[in-house]
Design an enzyme around this catalytic site. Structure first.
Site, PDB file in Angstrom:
ATOM      1  N   CYS A 159       0.811  -1.219   0.000  1.00  0.00           N
ATOM      2  CA  CYS A 159       0.000   0.000   0.000  1.00  0.00           C
ATOM      3  C   CYS A 159       0.845   1.270   0.000  1.00  0.00           C
ATOM      4  O   CYS A 159       0.294   2.373   0.029  1.00  0.00           O
ATOM      5  CB  CYS A 159      -0.951  -0.015   1.196  1.00  0.00           C
ATOM      6  SG  CYS A 159      -2.036  -1.450   1.196  1.00  0.00           S
ATOM      7  N   HIS A 212      -2.838   8.032   6.334  1.00  0.00           N
ATOM      8  CA  HIS A 212      -3.059   6.724   5.711  1.00  0.00           C
ATOM      9  C   HIS A 212      -4.462   6.230   6.075  1.00  0.00           C
ATOM     10  O   HIS A 212      -5.182   5.730   5.218  1.00  0.00           O
ATOM     11  CB  HIS A 212      -1.986   5.737   6.175  1.00  0.00           C
ATOM     12  CG  HIS A 212      -2.009   4.442   5.443  1.00  0.00           C
ATOM     13  ND1 HIS A 212      -1.886   4.366   4.074  1.00  0.00           N
ATOM     14  CD2 HIS A 212      -2.140   3.160   5.877  1.00  0.00           C
ATOM     15  CE1 HIS A 212      -1.939   3.098   3.693  1.00  0.00           C
ATOM     16  NE2 HIS A 212      -2.095   2.340   4.767  1.00  0.00           N
ATOM     17  N   GLU A 214      -1.216   5.110  13.843  1.00  0.00           N
ATOM     18  CA  GLU A 214      -0.872   6.329  13.113  1.00  0.00           C
ATOM     19  C   GLU A 214      -1.096   7.552  13.995  1.00  0.00           C
ATOM     20  O   GLU A 214      -0.294   8.492  13.988  1.00  0.00           O
ATOM     21  CB  GLU A 214      -1.678   6.445  11.817  1.00  0.00           C
ATOM     22  CG  GLU A 214      -1.269   7.641  10.967  1.00  0.00           C
ATOM     23  CD  GLU A 214      -1.926   7.685   9.602  1.00  0.00           C
ATOM     24  OE1 GLU A 214      -1.486   8.495   8.768  1.00  0.00           O
ATOM     25  OE2 GLU A 214      -2.876   6.908   9.354  1.00  0.00           O
ATOM     26  N   LYS A 256      -9.695   8.176   2.396  1.00  0.00           N
ATOM     27  CA  LYS A 256     -10.147   6.798   2.175  1.00  0.00           C
ATOM     28  C   LYS A 256     -11.566   6.589   2.686  1.00  0.00           C
ATOM     29  O   LYS A 256     -12.221   5.608   2.306  1.00  0.00           O
ATOM     30  CB  LYS A 256      -9.200   5.814   2.855  1.00  0.00           C
ATOM     31  CG  LYS A 256      -7.824   5.693   2.208  1.00  0.00           C
ATOM     32  CD  LYS A 256      -6.978   4.656   2.914  1.00  0.00           C
ATOM     33  CE  LYS A 256      -5.594   4.497   2.298  1.00  0.00           C
ATOM     34  NZ  LYS A 256      -4.718   5.675   2.573  1.00  0.00           N
ATOM     35  N   HIS A 287      -9.810   2.201  -0.084  1.00  0.00           N
ATOM     36  CA  HIS A 287      -8.353   2.054  -0.032  1.00  0.00           C
ATOM     37  C   HIS A 287      -7.865   1.498  -1.358  1.00  0.00           C
ATOM     38  O   HIS A 287      -8.122   0.340  -1.693  1.00  0.00           O
ATOM     39  CB  HIS A 287      -7.988   1.113   1.114  1.00  0.00           C
ATOM     40  CG  HIS A 287      -6.524   1.023   1.399  1.00  0.00           C
ATOM     41  ND1 HIS A 287      -5.570   1.661   0.639  1.00  0.00           N
ATOM     42  CD2 HIS A 287      -5.835   0.356   2.376  1.00  0.00           C
ATOM     43  CE1 HIS A 287      -4.379   1.398   1.127  1.00  0.00           C
ATOM     44  NE2 HIS A 287      -4.513   0.606   2.185  1.00  0.00           N
ATOM     45  N   PHE A 331       1.821  -3.383   4.043  1.00  0.00           N
ATOM     46  CA  PHE A 331       2.165  -4.694   4.566  1.00  0.00           C
ATOM     47  C   PHE A 331       3.686  -4.891   4.481  1.00  0.00           C
ATOM     48  O   PHE A 331       4.352  -4.412   3.567  1.00  0.00           O
ATOM     49  CB  PHE A 331       1.468  -5.794   3.780  1.00  0.00           C
ATOM     50  CG  PHE A 331       0.006  -5.975   4.109  1.00  0.00           C
ATOM     51  CD1 PHE A 331      -0.602  -5.255   5.124  1.00  0.00           C
ATOM     52  CD2 PHE A 331      -0.753  -6.893   3.402  1.00  0.00           C
ATOM     53  CE1 PHE A 331      -1.941  -5.439   5.428  1.00  0.00           C
ATOM     54  CE2 PHE A 331      -2.103  -7.086   3.689  1.00  0.00           C
ATOM     55  CZ  PHE A 331      -2.699  -6.358   4.708  1.00  0.00           C
TER      56      PHE A 331
END
Length: 418
Positions: A164, A304, A315, A336, A341, A400
């Site tokens: 991502c 994010h 975050e 998002k 996403h 990831f």
């Protein structure tokens, strides 16, 4: 030699909110949701039956019919976004030395649609039924390949595949290429089209996705106490990065300046972010330090903000650690909540959104923010856009494997508010 300054001269966005930058931006300001029931395949047997699809996309507006079989959907979306970005930047054929123009486009998944289709052909008819275009239609670097061919960009050509964070890394790496003087123009960003049975099924098996199937428009709810997972989106975001004096010589319109890029690794877990937000903290800190900017100078963070329980909490911790007392003052939002996403395409889309935010001096909201979470207690610009005086804006992307990136943009004073 003085350091080369890098500006943004074009943006192209194809998203679940619209097929252009303008349509996407208007959707964001309206607080619209691009999430709905999955229509790209029969999802009736899936735990998650919702996604943020790009609606009404006609690849034949950008690709000749004979070439469609050579391109997975992510490539088609990348070409559409790159075409808009190049037009926006006024880069007609011959406007740039082809050897001084490069391409860097990331994707986390690539051509899942092609892989699944060709596997079915193999099972049904044996190896002779596999298309000769299977590999080039599906591999990640062919988005960059097709864009370079379309626009005769013969300079640096590359692709990132860092989950991502892919397209944030692509934009940041393109920025570094330009800083080093290896090109004058870079077409950079990302694309993703992973709303497929294996794509959705795989993330659902991890229990990473929202299962708010009865209320798709309310499913993506970053930082909200009731968040239950992310919503898969698709689309593309492409920016034209250009060396400042090169842009001035051709009298290009300048939208913003990119002034910082940082990257880090959590070295913690294959899917979960580090529990103290350390990797995110270090990526942001590196970005600001490289730009010579103090945290209190940052006016906005496009987070994010995936709408998963752990990401949003950690975050928030990272922002608090870096920003200290100014964390409560900085405006944050997760777009998002509206676009879903985009996985490897998220960083490119969100970098383009940050450029629009600085240009128009309006912060897009985090929609579906209804129930405050004590672990997420900052200003997430809930539910409504907010006019603001903005100079510096940060865009975060985490992936990831614990890979992290942050990009810092500065308002270009001659375009703000236009």
């Amino acid at each position: 030699m003085s350091q080369r300054r890098i500006v943004i001269t074009g943006v192209g966005l194809v998203s679940p909110l619209g097929l252009t930058t303008s349509a996407t931006w208007q959707g964001l300001l309206a607080g619209a949701s691009g999430v709905g029931p999955i229509t790209l395949f029969d999802a009736s047997q899936f735990a998650c039956r919702i996604a943020a699809e790009v609606k009404g996309f006609d690849p034949l507006a950008f690709v000749e019919r004979k070439d469609l079989k050579k391109m997975g959907r992510f490539i088609q979306l990348a070409l559409a976004a790159a075409t808009e970005a190049m037009h926006h930047a006024g880069l007609a054929p011959g406007a740039v030395d082809p050897q001084r123009m490069g391409v860097h486009i990331g994707s986390g998944i690539g051509g899942f649609d092609v892989i699944e289709r060709e596997h079915q052909e193999l099972l049904a008819g044996g190896p002779r039924k596999i298309s000769p275009f299977f590999i080039p239609a599906s591999i990640v670097n062919l988005a960059a390949g097709h864009v370079s061919i379309r626009f005769q960009a013969r300079g640096p050509n590359s692709a990132t595949c860092t989950a991502c964070t892919s397209s944030a890394h692509a934009v940041g790496d393109a920025y570094r290429i330009l800083e080093r003087g290896e090109a004058d123009v870079m077409i950079a960003g990302g694309a993703e089209a992973a709303i497929t049975p294996m794509g959705v099924g795989g993330f659902a098996a991890m229990r990473a996705l929202s299962t708010r199937n009865a209320e798709p428009a309310r499913a993506s709810r970053p930082f909200d106490r009731e968040r239950d997972g992310f919503v898969v989106g698709e689309g593309a975001g492409i920016l034209i990065l250009e060396e400042l004096e090169h842009a001035r010589r051709r009298q290009a319109g300048i939208l913003a300046e990119i002034v910082g890029y940082g990257m880090s690794a959590d070295a913690f877990h294959i899917t979960m972010p580090s529990e103290d937000g350390d990797g995110a903290y270090r990526a942001m800190a590196q970005t600001l330090a490289g730009a010579g900017i103090r945290p209190e100078q940052v006016d906005y963070i496009n987070a994010h903000g995936t709408s998963t329980p752990f990401n949003d909490k950690f975050e928030t911790l990272a922002i608090k650690r870096l920003f200290g007392e100014s964390a409560a003052r900085v405006a944050i939002s997760s777009t998002k909540s509206m676009t879903g996403h985009l996985l490897g395409g998220a960083g490119g889309l969100e970098a383009g959104i940050v450029v629009q935010t600085l240009k128009h001096q309006v912060i897009p909201p985090t929609i579906n923010y209804e129930f405050p979470d004590p672990d997420c207690d900052l200003d997430y610009t809930p539910n409504h856009p907010r006019p603001a005086q903005l100079t510096y804006a940060l865009s975060n992307s985490f992936g990831f494997g614990g890979t992290n990136a942050a990009l810092l943009f500065r308002r270009w004073p001659e375009t703000a508010g236009n």
